[in-house]
Design an enzyme around this catalytic site. Structure first.
Site, mmCIF file in Angstrom:
data_model
loop_
_atom_site.group_PDB
_atom_site.id
_atom_site.type_symbol
_atom_site.label_atom_id
_atom_site.label_comp_id
_atom_site.label_asym_id
_atom_site.label_seq_id
_atom_site.Cartn_x
_atom_site.Cartn_y
_atom_site.Cartn_z
ATOM 1 C CB CYS A 1 -0.968 0.125 1.161
ATOM 2 S SG CYS A 1 -2.085 -1.190 1.188
ATOM 3 N NE ARG B 1 4.466 1.819 -0.245
ATOM 4 C CZ ARG B 1 5.592 1.422 0.798
ATOM 5 N NH1 ARG B 1 6.697 1.494 0.587
ATOM 6 N NH2 ARG B 1 5.032 0.762 2.113
ATOM 7 C CD1 TRP C 1 0.166 -6.150 -2.909
ATOM 8 C CD2 TRP C 1 -0.154 -6.779 -0.916
ATOM 9 N NE1 TRP C 1 0.555 -7.217 -2.885
ATOM 10 C CE2 TRP C 1 0.316 -7.817 -1.757
ATOM 11 C CE3 TRP C 1 -0.627 -6.811 0.364
ATOM 12 C CZ2 TRP C 1 0.596 -8.901 -1.180
ATOM 13 C CZ3 TRP C 1 -0.229 -8.099 1.055
ATOM 14 C CH2 TRP C 1 0.316 -9.256 0.242
ATOM 15 C CG ASN D 1 1.278 0.378 4.253
ATOM 16 O OD1 ASN D 1 1.010 -0.490 4.009
ATOM 17 N ND2 ASN D 1 2.563 0.750 4.222
ATOM 18 N N GLY D 2 -0.633 -1.165 6.396
ATOM 19 C CA GLY D 2 -0.489 -2.062 7.459
ATOM 20 C C GLY D 2 -1.568 -3.149 7.958
ATOM 21 C CD GLU E 1 17.834 -12.005 -7.688
ATOM 22 O OE1 GLU E 1 17.439 -12.329 -6.350
ATOM 23 O OE2 GLU E 1 17.394 -10.805 -7.968
ATOM 24 C CE LYS F 1 14.498 -9.964 -9.436
ATOM 25 N NZ LYS F 1 15.001 -9.689 -8.271
ATOM 26 C CD GLU G 1 10.835 -10.855 -8.302
ATOM 27 O OE1 GLU G 1 9.912 -10.896 -7.233
ATOM 28 O OE2 GLU G 1 11.841 -10.581 -8.426
ATOM 29 C CG HIS H 1 20.764 -36.260 -5.279
ATOM 30 N ND1 HIS H 1 21.278 -37.537 -4.857
ATOM 31 C CD2 HIS H 1 21.920 -35.529 -5.596
ATOM 32 C CE1 HIS H 1 22.603 -37.609 -5.014
ATOM 33 N NE2 HIS H 1 22.999 -36.317 -5.388
ATOM 34 C CE LYS I 1 11.752 -1.883 -4.901
ATOM 35 N NZ LYS I 1 12.673 -2.916 -5.659
HETATM 36 C C1 F6R Z 1 12.343 -9.573 -5.436
HETATM 37 C C2 F6R Z 1 12.320 -8.386 -4.360
HETATM 38 C C3 F6R Z 1 12.148 -9.080 -2.934
HETATM 39 C C4 F6R Z 1 12.881 -8.135 -2.037
HETATM 40 C C5 F6R Z 1 12.489 -8.634 -0.571
HETATM 41 C C6 F6R Z 1 13.290 -7.708 0.530
HETATM 42 O O1 F6R Z 1 12.676 -8.773 -6.647
HETATM 43 O O2 F6R Z 1 12.733 -7.471 -4.511
HETATM 44 O O3 F6R Z 1 12.262 -10.439 -2.901
HETATM 45 O O4 F6R Z 1 14.167 -8.452 -2.001
HETATM 46 O O5 F6R Z 1 10.975 -8.394 -0.408
HETATM 47 O O6 F6R Z 1 12.778 -6.494 0.339
HETATM 48 P P1 F6R Z 1 14.021 -5.489 0.962
HETATM 49 O O7 F6R Z 1 15.344 -5.735 0.371
HETATM 50 O O8 F6R Z 1 13.360 -4.188 0.918
HETATM 51 O O9 F6R Z 1 14.204 -5.913 2.501
#
Ligand code: F6R
Length: 608
Positions: free
Chosen positions: A2, A29, A76, A102-103, A482, A486, A489, A505, A603
């Site tokens: 949010c 967000r 969100w 937000n929360g 990673e 990527k 997601e 395995h 985010k």
């Molecule tokens: C994926 C991504 C998330 C963040 C995770 C932690 O692309 O961005 O997996 O890495 O939510 O977020 P931060 O780094 O803000 O603690």
């Protein structure tokens, strides 16, 4: 999760356009519904609906709302599906009090029941709506004799859970009321105008002077003043000036923020590695003094932490090292004591899972070194040594430039530690440091230039696949993790990473003709075994993609190759991950998805 923005100004300008623009900057967000409210001539006006900002704005024309004070929200969903009713802002029964939140209000069911019994009418299924009805109740109790601020404080005192709250009242049409616990809220300060938002880019165009609201603080903003208090005591806020530019929060001609941010990596790396050597020595000192070290993070930042863990493993062979996903911290909390150093990695500096774990380890007496991209955010504030990546604001939900900047900063720290424990002498240290600082941005640039077209082409080959594997060994395994995250997601292709030897395995059972298997295959000690694993995949007619440095043995076993310039193990986790970011980006675009707004993701994750 949010996005919130609130603005109050003494200038004769309508804030609705600024709020709408700010919401667009916060859309990463949350983007399932959106709303805005302003006060005009003492009357509150609200527009809101389910859908993205652009669609809802086109239909409702937010910018037409008049007024010099207003609040906005991009959602969100947590409680109640995306709908007009559940979209914020929410109002009380009288329509005089308006809130965005937000929360999560954990005790909302209990509060709602009591409010329903008192005759309040609810129009949404959200937890947030209780806030305005509680406030209405508080004002009723004293026949509105108490100030709105007092009623706001009484309201906040009844909430359990996490919140960033901004509230306005029609009878006080200059003032924004703010409260914060565990969800981010920053204040932007300019002579004639004050802002509150979930994140700085929302108002960066207008001011760089920022005050980060802390947990437990209550604030009021009027056009000319910021008032903050905590537990009844006034706090004198000290604004910090951020170095981010307004331009850095724009797409600048790129179709998506993610692509722009991939291309910004050379500069982000250069700026990050240009760090004060004294702070590196201090952080290294903490590493040397610690009896054990725990890397703690979530998601992509966890993968950066894993790379740091492997770098440290190479250097500190005798020191106990651990890596913990922050949301799993409780299971491992018995590891933590006064002798422990926590290295917490978080782009936003506000991820609740990391914050909770860091808050707990502080109580146990552990030391904390943190890496964050957002200056003065909560996690750095909880740390003895905050280290900052200087990647500029990252708007794309999928982390790219902040990830490689984190990896670079951890490489810089590893190099410092290697020197300080005497594993390399001063001359070797200087040479390697020079190479890290000078070569890393250049190599990142070369990798982008030489592989972007290839990533686009590979995307057109794999875009109809349902699964993909990413295989690697040792230090390269976090790169595979990673890459898989990527791809998964943003393109929604199911992707998993495995240590290459582990693939036989179990995971290999799924491999069939054309199944994409991406092998991370530098010319290091893992090369020979990776060749064997590539052979096993070819035998099942998988589509083998290698990321390598002109290793002909691996190239001839591959259907497709990304070539990476030769570099040191400190730089490789950066250079090898970049083609994987580009592959994920172009695959998402080919499949028709917006890479900046992956479904169900936000985010900054401020819920547990
Ligand atoms: C994926 C991504 C998330 C963040 C995770 C932690 O692309 O961005 O997996 O890495 O939510 O977020 P931060 O780094 O803000 O603690």
């Amino acid at each position: 999760m949010c996005g919130i923005i609130a603005i109050t100004t003494s200038s004769k300008i309508n804030v609705s356009k600024m709020i709408t623009d700010g919401l667009k900057k916060l859309e990463y967000r949350g983007y399932d519904s959106v709303g805005i409210a302003t006060i005009n001539n003492g009357k509150i006006q609200v527009l809101k609906d389910a859908g993205s900002i652009d669609t809802v704005n086109k239909r409702m024309s937010f910018e037409d709302l008049e007024g010099t004070i207003g609040i906005g929200h991009t959602r969100w969903a947590t409680h109640g599906p995306p709908s007009k009713e559940n979209a914020h802002p929410h109002s009380d029964c009288t329509g005089n009090i308006i809130v965005v939140h937000n929360g999560i209000i954990e005790n909302y069911l209990h509060l709602k029941e009591a409010l329903l019994n008192k005759g309040h009418q609810f129009s949404s299924e959200t937890d947030s709506e209780v806030i305005v009805h509680l406030m209405e109740e508080e004002l009723l109790k004293t026949g509105r004799k108490q100030s709105i601020l007092e009623a706001f404080k009484q309201t906040i005192a009844q909430l359990e859970g996490t919140y960033a709250i901004t509230l306005i009242h029609s009878t006080d049409p200059d003032t924004i009321f703010l409260a914060r616990k565990d969800s981010p809220l920053v204040i932007g300060v300019r002579e004639d105008i004050k802002f509150a938002a979930s994140d700085i880019p929302a108002f960066l165009e207008y001011t760089k002077k920022v005050i980060v609201l802390r947990n437990g603080e209550i604030a009021t903003l009027t056009p000319k003043a910021v008032y903050i208090e905590k537990n009844g005591f006034r706090i004198q806020p000290k604004p910090v000036v951020v170095s981010w530019t307004a331009e850095s929060a724009q797409k600048s001609g790129y179709p998506h923020f993610m692509l722009k941010e991939i291309h910004e990596q050379p500069i982000a790396l250069k700026n990050t590695l240009n760090i004060n050597p004294d702070i590196m020595e201090k952080a290294s000192n903490k590493v040397l003094k610690a009896g054990k070290i725990i890397f703690l993070a979530c998601g992509t930042s966890y993968h950066a932490g894993l790379t740091g863990y492997h770098q440290f493993l190479r250097i500190l062979q005798k020191k106990p090292l651990y890596k913990i996903i922050a949301s799993e911290y409780e299971t491992y909390s018995s590891l933590v004591d006064e002798d422990t150093l926590i290295i917490a990695v978080s782009q936003s500096g506000e991820t609740l899972d990391v914050m909770k774990a860091v808050t707990h380890v502080r109580k146990l007496g552990a030391s904390i070194v943190s890496l964050a991209n957002v200056v003065d955010s909560s996690i750095p504030r909880l740390s003895q040594i905050p280290l900052y990546t200087k990647a500029g604001p990252e708007i794309g939900v999928a982390a790219t430039k902040t990830h490689t900047a984190q990896v670079a900063l951890l490489a810089r720290l590893a190099l410092q530690v290697e020197h300080d424990i005497g594993q390399i002498n001063r001359t070797e240290f200087k040479e390697q440091l020079h190479s890290l600082i000078m070569d890393t941005p250049q190599i990142a640039r070369t990798v982008i230039n030489q592989n972007e077209f290839k990533a686009k082409r590979l995307a057109s080959i794999i875009d109809n696949q349902q699964h993909a594997y990413f295989l690697a060994r040792g230090l390269n395994y976090p790169i595979a993790q990673e890459g898989a995250l990527k791809l998964k997601e943003i393109s929604y292709i199911h992707a998993e990473a495995f240590p290459a030897g582990e693939s036989k395995h179990g995971p290999i059972a799924l491999v069939e003709p054309q199944f994409p298997v991406i092998m991370i295959a530098p010319n290091d000690r893992t090369a020979k075994k990776i060749q064997g694993n590539a052979e096993e995949m070819r035998a099942r007619r998988a589509y083998v993609v290698s990321v390598t440095e002109k290793n002909h043995e691996i190239i001839k076993r591959s259907d497709y190759t990304f070539l990476i310039p030769k570099s040191s193990p400190l730089i490789r986790p950066i250079s090898y991950v970049i083609p994987l970011q580009m592959l994920a980006y172009y695959t998402a675009v080919r499949r028709g998805f917006d890479p900046d707004k992956p479904k169900n993701l936000a985010k900054t994750v401020t819920v547990e």
